[in-house]
Write a protein that holds these residues in place. Structure first.
Motif, PDB file in Angstrom:
ATOM      1  N   PHE A 198      -1.124  -7.821  -9.939  1.00 44.90           N
ATOM      2  CA  PHE A 198      -1.849  -7.297  -8.783  1.00 44.90           C
ATOM      3  C   PHE A 198      -1.412  -5.875  -8.471  1.00 44.90           C
ATOM      4  O   PHE A 198      -2.237  -5.019  -8.139  1.00 44.90           O
ATOM      5  CB  PHE A 198      -1.615  -8.189  -7.565  1.00 44.90           C
ATOM      6  N   MET A 199      -0.117  -5.624  -8.590  1.00 46.28           N
ATOM      7  CA  MET A 199       0.406  -4.294  -8.299  1.00 46.28           C
ATOM      8  C   MET A 199      -0.134  -3.272  -9.299  1.00 46.28           C
ATOM      9  O   MET A 199      -0.488  -2.139  -8.941  1.00 46.28           O
ATOM     10  CB  MET A 199       1.928  -4.322  -8.341  1.00 46.28           C
ATOM     11  N   SER A 200      -0.224  -3.674 -10.562  1.00 47.91           N
ATOM     12  CA  SER A 200      -0.737  -2.794 -11.603  1.00 47.91           C
ATOM     13  C   SER A 200      -2.210  -2.462 -11.375  1.00 47.91           C
ATOM     14  O   SER A 200      -2.618  -1.302 -11.483  1.00 47.91           O
ATOM     15  CB  SER A 200      -0.555  -3.456 -12.973  1.00 47.91           C
ATOM     16  N   VAL A 201      -3.018  -3.487 -11.071  1.00 48.79           N
ATOM     17  CA  VAL A 201      -4.445  -3.258 -10.815  1.00 48.79           C
ATOM     18  C   VAL A 201      -4.635  -2.331  -9.621  1.00 48.79           C
ATOM     19  O   VAL A 201      -5.446  -1.401  -9.643  1.00 48.79           O
ATOM     20  CB  VAL A 201      -5.169  -4.605 -10.582  1.00 48.79           C
ATOM     21  N   MET A 202      -3.864  -2.574  -8.573  1.00 47.82           N
ATOM     22  CA  MET A 202      -3.934  -1.746  -7.366  1.00 47.82           C
ATOM     23  C   MET A 202      -3.543  -0.301  -7.680  1.00 47.82           C
ATOM     24  O   MET A 202      -4.206   0.658  -7.252  1.00 47.82           O
ATOM     25  CB  MET A 202      -3.002  -2.343  -6.316  1.00 47.82           C
ATOM     26  N   ASN A 203      -2.486  -0.138  -8.458  1.00 53.96           N
ATOM     27  CA  ASN A 203      -2.004   1.187  -8.838  1.00 53.96           C
ATOM     28  C   ASN A 203      -3.056   1.940  -9.642  1.00 53.96           C
ATOM     29  O   ASN A 203      -3.339   3.122  -9.401  1.00 53.96           O
ATOM     30  CB  ASN A 203      -0.714   1.031  -9.656  1.00 53.96           C
ATOM     31  N   SER A 204      -3.682   1.249 -10.603  1.00 55.96           N
ATOM     32  CA  SER A 204      -4.684   1.886 -11.464  1.00 55.96           C
ATOM     33  C   SER A 204      -5.922   2.306 -10.679  1.00 55.96           C
ATOM     34  O   SER A 204      -6.450   3.407 -10.868  1.00 55.96           O
ATOM     35  CB  SER A 204      -5.087   0.924 -12.589  1.00 55.96           C
ATOM     36  N   PHE A 205      -6.398   1.410  -9.810  1.00 59.36           N
ATOM     37  CA  PHE A 205      -7.611   1.734  -9.064  1.00 59.36           C
ATOM     38  C   PHE A 205      -7.364   2.825  -8.022  1.00 59.36           C
ATOM     39  O   PHE A 205      -8.271   3.605  -7.717  1.00 59.36           O
ATOM     40  CB  PHE A 205      -8.191   0.477  -8.411  1.00 59.36           C
ATOM     41  N   LEU A 206      -6.162   2.878  -7.473  1.00 59.36           N
ATOM     42  CA  LEU A 206      -5.852   3.956  -6.535  1.00 59.36           C
ATOM     43  C   LEU A 206      -5.878   5.297  -7.252  1.00 59.36           C
ATOM     44  O   LEU A 206      -6.376   6.307  -6.720  1.00 59.36           O
ATOM     45  CB  LEU A 206      -4.481   3.717  -5.895  1.00 59.36           C
ATOM     46  N   PHE A 207      -5.379   5.311  -8.477  1.00 58.80           N
ATOM     47  CA  PHE A 207      -5.408   6.535  -9.293  1.00 58.80           C
ATOM     48  C   PHE A 207      -6.850   6.942  -9.596  1.00 58.80           C
ATOM     49  O   PHE A 207      -7.255   8.079  -9.329  1.00 58.80           O
ATOM     50  CB  PHE A 207      -4.642   6.291 -10.594  1.00 58.80           C
ATOM     51  N   SER A 208      -7.642   6.015 -10.163  1.00 58.43           N
ATOM     52  CA  SER A 208      -9.010   6.358 -10.554  1.00 58.43           C
ATOM     53  C   SER A 208      -9.876   6.661  -9.336  1.00 58.43           C
ATOM     54  O   SER A 208     -10.761   7.529  -9.385  1.00 58.43           O
ATOM     55  CB  SER A 208      -9.637   5.219 -11.369  1.00 58.43           C
ATOM     56  N   ASN A 209      -9.616   5.982  -8.228  1.00 59.39           N
ATOM     57  CA  ASN A 209     -10.359   6.207  -6.993  1.00 59.39           C
ATOM     58  C   ASN A 209     -10.160   7.630  -6.482  1.00 59.39           C
ATOM     59  O   ASN A 209     -11.118   8.328  -6.134  1.00 59.39           O
ATOM     60  CB  ASN A 209      -9.907   5.182  -5.956  1.00 59.39           C
ATOM     61  N   SER A 210      -8.904   8.077  -6.452  1.00 63.40           N
ATOM     62  CA  SER A 210      -8.617   9.423  -5.946  1.00 63.40           C
ATOM     63  C   SER A 210      -9.186  10.489  -6.876  1.00 63.40           C
ATOM     64  O   SER A 210      -9.667  11.528  -6.416  1.00 63.40           O
ATOM     65  CB  SER A 210      -7.102   9.616  -5.783  1.00 63.40           C
ATOM     66  N   ARG A 211      -9.155  10.236  -8.193  1.00 65.68           N
ATOM     67  CA  ARG A 211      -9.714  11.205  -9.148  1.00 65.68           C
ATOM     68  C   ARG A 211     -11.232  11.269  -9.040  1.00 65.68           C
ATOM     69  O   ARG A 211     -11.837  12.324  -9.211  1.00 65.68           O
ATOM     70  CB  ARG A 211      -9.305  10.841 -10.567  1.00 65.68           C
ATOM     71  N   MET A 212     -11.849  10.135  -8.769  1.00 64.17           N
ATOM     72  CA  MET A 212     -13.303  10.139  -8.609  1.00 64.17           C
ATOM     73  C   MET A 212     -13.694  10.943  -7.372  1.00 64.17           C
ATOM     74  O   MET A 212     -14.642  11.742  -7.416  1.00 64.17           O
ATOM     75  CB  MET A 212     -13.826   8.704  -8.497  1.00 64.17           C
ATOM     76  N   LEU A 237       0.835  -1.211   0.000  1.00 58.57           N
ATOM     77  CA  LEU A 237       0.000   0.000   0.000  1.00 58.57           C
ATOM     78  C   LEU A 237       0.864   1.253   0.000  1.00 58.57           C
ATOM     79  O   LEU A 237       0.607   2.206  -0.745  1.00 58.57           O
ATOM     80  CB  LEU A 237      -0.929  -0.004   1.217  1.00 58.57           C
ATOM     81  N   VAL A 238       1.892   1.236   0.841  1.00 61.27           N
ATOM     82  CA  VAL A 238       2.791   2.398   0.946  1.00 61.27           C
ATOM     83  C   VAL A 238       3.542   2.613  -0.368  1.00 61.27           C
ATOM     84  O   VAL A 238       3.652   3.747  -0.868  1.00 61.27           O
ATOM     85  CB  VAL A 238       3.784   2.209   2.106  1.00 61.27           C
ATOM     86  N   ILE A 239       4.044   1.523  -0.963  1.00 61.52           N
ATOM     87  CA  ILE A 239       4.813   1.636  -2.204  1.00 61.52           C
ATOM     88  C   ILE A 239       3.942   2.152  -3.344  1.00 61.52           C
ATOM     89  O   ILE A 239       4.330   3.063  -4.090  1.00 61.52           O
ATOM     90  CB  ILE A 239       5.425   0.269  -2.581  1.00 61.52           C
ATOM     91  N   VAL A 240       2.756   1.578  -3.492  1.00 58.89           N
ATOM     92  CA  VAL A 240       1.894   1.960  -4.613  1.00 58.89           C
ATOM     93  C   VAL A 240       1.369   3.382  -4.453  1.00 58.89           C
ATOM     94  O   VAL A 240       1.319   4.145  -5.425  1.00 58.89           O
ATOM     95  CB  VAL A 240       0.727   0.962  -4.760  1.00 58.89           C
ATOM     96  N   ILE A 241       1.018   3.762  -3.241  1.00 58.68           N
ATOM     97  CA  ILE A 241       0.526   5.134  -3.056  1.00 58.68           C
ATOM     98  C   ILE A 241       1.651   6.135  -3.296  1.00 58.68           C
ATOM     99  O   ILE A 241       1.416   7.266  -3.734  1.00 58.68           O
ATOM    100  CB  ILE A 241      -0.104   5.324  -1.657  1.00 58.68           C
ATOM    101  N   SER A 242       2.894   5.726  -3.048  1.00 60.67           N
ATOM    102  CA  SER A 242       4.030   6.611  -3.290  1.00 60.67           C
ATOM    103  C   SER A 242       4.167   6.948  -4.768  1.00 60.67           C
ATOM    104  O   SER A 242       4.560   8.061  -5.131  1.00 60.67           O
ATOM    105  CB  SER A 242       5.325   5.965  -2.784  1.00 60.67           C
ATOM    106  N   SER A 243       3.840   5.977  -5.643  1.00 57.53           N
ATOM    107  CA  SER A 243       3.933   6.232  -7.089  1.00 57.53           C
ATOM    108  C   SER A 243       2.869   7.222  -7.538  1.00 57.53           C
ATOM    109  O   SER A 243       2.996   7.840  -8.601  1.00 57.53           O
ATOM    110  CB  SER A 243       3.790   4.924  -7.871  1.00 57.53           C
ATOM    111  N   ASN A 244       1.811   7.377  -6.748  1.00 57.42           N
ATOM    112  CA  ASN A 244       0.741   8.321  -7.072  1.00 57.42           C
ATOM    113  C   ASN A 244       0.945   9.692  -6.435  1.00 57.42           C
ATOM    114  O   ASN A 244       0.323  10.664  -6.862  1.00 57.42           O
ATOM    115  CB  ASN A 244      -0.613   7.765  -6.607  1.00 57.42           C
ATOM    116  N   LEU A 245       1.793   9.754  -5.404  1.00 58.18           N
ATOM    117  CA  LEU A 245       1.909  10.979  -4.621  1.00 58.18           C
ATOM    118  C   LEU A 245       2.683  12.091  -5.316  1.00 58.18           C
ATOM    119  O   LEU A 245       2.346  13.262  -5.189  1.00 58.18           O
ATOM    120  CB  LEU A 245       2.569  10.681  -3.269  1.00 58.18           C
TER     121      LEU A 245
END
Length: 455
Positions: A293-307, A131-139
């Motif tokens: 799994f990491m890619s799906v998580m990364n994509s949904f975190l992006f779209s989730n925050s934009r929504m 969670l920490v790693i993937v959210i870092s790529s979005n931050l």
């Protein structure tokens, strides 16, 4: 000097294209395809053709609306515009809720794979770490997210293509370790449809669930350098990825592996490597699954925050979630997503995991409900339009009836009845919250002006 609370157009065309191509390749394909083949037999390919056709119809509808109006809220904004504010509010929060489930379950799966490689690392700690790693790529910026997702999707696509090439080489009798089965697996074990039509129709649910996430491309295109051009190309790629990565690769699996071979079908893509004599296949596929799994998580975190950002901008969520950093990142929206995921993880492990895993199975029902809103919004948009649209109105009717039938079938299936009921309760609660909150003074203060949503 204060910066504008706005998203930035930081994604290049190659980012959006790769997000569109690789966004739906995950466990649903790598693992779920084998289970479907073992149930429906060779006729599983019909499940993929039916489900894929519905997805293509829905995404083309979404693409037509997105081409007219680029917005981070995507289908939520379109629902507001064409169906009413209650619909935009409801579909936005429904998607946000569904994304929270998806992100957390992907984190848990990642934690389990890490535990396989590092037994000393507990699954919960691995999930939290991811969670920490993937959210870092979005931050940092939208460009950092795009670059990370580009390479993750590239790895997934490469893996699928390698598996397809390997399967074709087996069918052409180019592998010394295994003779080519030819076309025998289509009919040699009880016929093409050995268990009848019902498993084939039930398999459509699995396919639609696997293809959930196709809509992310429309969200990502809103932050690209050329939004309208990017969204058109991204949506058009749906046809390619469905026919090649799903229908194409599953057809190769069906030809190479007897549907009665339940052992190999537990991990069919690993089986292809094993048949060809590659002993390291299982380890390699674990790495591929990890990336997926990491890619799906990364994509949904992006779209989730934009929504959530879009909901805030339209007055459907607290104003603080509509604020961005100087680089255009909705930091507060990402922070809430992280906090909710951590809370779900805590509840998951405190309860032994059974409850959340059960709720996670309802993810497919949530995404089908979102797609129904897309179909209805598109139908409303097309009313009175002078220009032609692909298969309108027949495509809308076909897609709507198919999704409705699949959803209702869950209510009569003992294995999915709870998930269907859970989806209905959450949906009704969200709709009810709109009517309960809309009269409050603060509700809708930031609601977009009509011209901001394309009217």
């Amino acid at each position: 000097m204060k910066h504008a609370n706005a998203l930035v157009h930081g994604l290049k065309q190659r980012h959006v294209t790769m997000i569109a191509l690789g966004g739906v390749i995950g466990a649903g394909l790598f693992v779920g395809s084998g289970a479907l083949i073992a149930t429906a037999g060779p006729a599983a390919i019909l499940s993929y053709l039916i489900g894929g056709f519905v997805v293509i119809l829905v995404m083309f509808m979404l693409g037509e609306m997105a081409a007219k109006n680029i917005d981070s809220g995507s289908f939520s904004t379109f629902a507001s515009q064409y169906l009413g504010e209650w619909a935009g509010y409801s579909v936005g929060w429904l998607y946000w809720f569904k994304s929270m489930i998806t992100i957390t379950i992907e984190a848990i799966l990642l934690g389990a794979i890490l535990n396989d490689f590092l037994p000393g690392l507990p699954v919960w700690a691995g999930a939290l770490l991811m969670l920490v790693i993937v959210i870092s790529s979005n931050l940092y910026s939208v460009r950092s997210f795009g670059e990370a997702e580009y390479w993750l999707s590239f790895a997934k696509i490469s893996s699928i293509l390698i598996c397809m090439v390997l399967g074709v080489s087996i069918l052409l009798n180019l592998q010394d370790s295994v003779p080519s089965p030819g076309l025998s697996n289509l009919t040699a074990h009880g016929g093409f449809m050995p268990n009848g039509v019902l498993p084939v129709l039930a398999g459509v649910t699995v396919v639609i669930f696997s293809l959930g996430g196709s809509e992310i491309a429309a969200v990502a295109a809103g932050e690209s350098e050329k939004p309208r051009e990017s969204v058109v190309k991204a949506i058009r790629s749906v046809l390619f990825r469905v026919m090649v990565f799903y229908v194409g690769s599953v057809s190769i699996l069906i030809l190479c592996l007897p549907w009665t071979d339940t052992v190999n079908l537990k991990s069919p893509y690993v089986a292809l490597f094993s048949l060809a004599g590659y002993p390291w296949a299982a380890t390699a596929m674990k790495v591929v699954l990890f990336v997926s799994f990491m890619s799906v998580m990364n994509s949904f975190l992006f779209s989730n925050s934009r929504m959530l950002y879009s909901l805030s901008q339209r007055g459907y969520a607290p104003a603080l979630f509509g604020r961005t950093t100087e680089r255009g990142v909705p930091l507060n929206a990402l922070a809430l997503s992280f906090a909710v995921c951590v809370a779900i993880l805590a509840v998951h492990y405190a309860s032994g995991g059974d409850l959340f895993l059960t709720l996670a199975k309802s993810s497919g029902a949530f995404i089908m409900t979102v797609w129904i809103f897309i179909i209805l919004a598109h139908a409303k948009m097309r009313q009175g339009a002078r220009t032609r649209s692909w298969l309108y109105p027949f495509g809308n009717v076909i897609a709507l009836l198919t999704l409705a039938a699949v959803l209702l079938s869950q209510a009569f299936n003992p294995d999915t009845r709870f998930q269907f009921g859970f989806m209905c309760v959450i949906t009704l609660a969200i709709v009810a919250s709109y009517f309960a909150l809309r009269k409050r003074p603060a509700f809708g203060v930031l609601r977009a002006r009509p011209e901001a949503i394309g009217e």
